[in-house]
Design an enzyme around this catalytic site. Structure first.
Site, short mmCIF file in Angstrom:
data_model
loop_
_atom_site.label_atom_id
_atom_site.label_comp_id
_atom_site.label_asym_id
_atom_site.label_seq_id
_atom_site.Cartn_x
_atom_site.Cartn_y
_atom_site.Cartn_z
N LYS A 29 -5.16 1.59 -8.43
CA LYS A 29 -4.67 2.95 -8.26
C LYS A 29 -3.16 2.97 -8.00
CE LYS A 29 -6.93 5.46 -5.23
NZ LYS A 29 -7.45 6.46 -4.27
N ASP A 30 -2.68 2.03 -7.18
CA ASP A 30 -1.25 2.02 -6.84
C ASP A 30 -0.37 1.55 -8.00
OD1 ASP A 30 -1.57 3.13 -4.35
OD2 ASP A 30 -1.45 1.24 -3.25
N HIS A 66 1.90 6.85 -0.49
CA HIS A 66 0.85 7.86 -0.49
C HIS A 66 1.21 9.09 0.35
CE1 HIS A 66 -1.82 4.05 -0.85
NE2 HIS A 66 -1.45 4.45 -2.04
N ARG A 75 0.87 -1.18 0.00
CA ARG A 75 0.00 0.00 0.00
C ARG A 75 0.91 1.22 0.00
NH1 ARG A 75 -5.54 -1.05 1.65
NH2 ARG A 75 -5.77 -3.20 2.33
N LYS A 85 1.65 10.95 10.30
CA LYS A 85 1.06 9.66 10.67
C LYS A 85 1.91 8.97 11.74
CE LYS A 85 -0.74 8.89 6.03
NZ LYS A 85 -0.60 8.07 4.82
N TYR A 99 -3.13 3.28 11.96
CA TYR A 99 -2.42 4.54 11.95
C TYR A 99 -3.28 5.70 12.41
CZ TYR A 99 -3.97 4.03 7.01
OH TYR A 99 -4.66 3.76 5.86
#
Length: 189
Positions: free
Chosen positions: A168-169, A61, A58, A71, A131
Site C-alpha cells: 500500500k505504501d 499517512h 511506514r 497523534k 502512538y
C-alpha cells in the site's frame, strides 16, 4: 515535561522529566492535565503499537475529516526518524515538514496535529513504536502521501535500496498529485 516548539506551529516535541537512580529510571509518560495545559485540549481515545525492523518506512499517512486524527507518538525500544508534513492548503508552511529522532533512550514524544501526514523510518535493528490518537481509525477515511516525494526531499536516514515498504505504501501520490487536502482554517486538534 518540557515542550519544544518546532518550525511549524502546533507540531511539538515533548521531553519528559526523567528520574534516574541505581535501580533504573521513572518518568510520567502522559498526563492529560499537563498535556492540556502545555500543548492543547484533546482527548486521546485509541492507543496503537507497532513492531518493525531496520529500513521499514511506514507512511506518510493521515485520515480525512470527520475522522482526522492528532497523534502523540513515541518509541519504547529502538530508534526512528519521525516525520510530520503540513498538508493544509493555504497554510504558510504547506508542504514543509518537521523530522525528529525518537528513541527508547531519549524518551521524547512527538505531537502531530490534524492536517499533517505522518510517517517514520526505522533506524535501529528493531523498533517498538507507540502512538495515541484522538479519533478512532476509519479505513474509509485513509489518505496518504508518497514517502519519497521529490518536492519534500525528506532524508529518511536510510539508503533507498534498503527501504522496506508495504504494498500500500508503494502506491501513494506526490503532494502535487493529491486530490484532497486539509483546509488551513480547520482546527488542528
Amino acid at each position: 515535561m518540557e515542550v519544544i516548539k518546532t518550525t511549524i506551529e502546533g507540531v511539538v516535541i515533548l521531553e519528559p522529566q526523567i528520574f534516574k537512580d541505581d535501580r533504573g529510571y521513572f518518568f510520567e509518560s502522559f498526563s492529560q492535565r499537563e498535556f492540556e495545559e502545555k500543548v492543547c485540549k484533546t482527548v486521546f481515545v485509541q492507543d496503537n503499537e507497532s513492531k518493525s525492523s531496520y529500513g521499514v518506512i511506514r507512511g506518510l499517512h493521515f485520515q480525512k475529516p470527520p475522522f482526522s486524527q492528532s497523534k502523540l507518538v513515541r518509541v519504547l525500544k529502538g530508534a526512528v526518524l519521525d516525520v510530520a508534513v503540513d498538508i493544509r492548503k493555504g497554510s504558510p508552511t504547506f508542504g514543509q515538514y518537521v523530522a525528529v529522532e525518537l528513541t527508547g533512550d531519549n524518551h521524547r514524544q512527538f505531537f502531530v496535529p490534524r492536517g499533517f501526514a505522518h510517517g517514520f523510518a526505522v533506524l535501529s535493528d528493531e523498533v517498538i513504536f507507540q502512538y495515541k490518537c484522538d479519533n478512532y481509525y476509519a479505513p474509509q477515511s485513509e489518505g496518504s502521501l508518497a514517502w519519497n516525494d521529490p518536492s519534500l526531499d525528506i532524508d529518511w536516514g536510510i539508503e533507498p535500496d534498503n527501504v522496506i515498504l508495504s504494498e500500500k505504501d508503494k502506491q501513494h501520490p506526490n503532494l502535487d498529485q493529491m486530490d484532497w487536502y486539509f483546509n488551513y482554517n480547520e482546527s488542528l486538534y
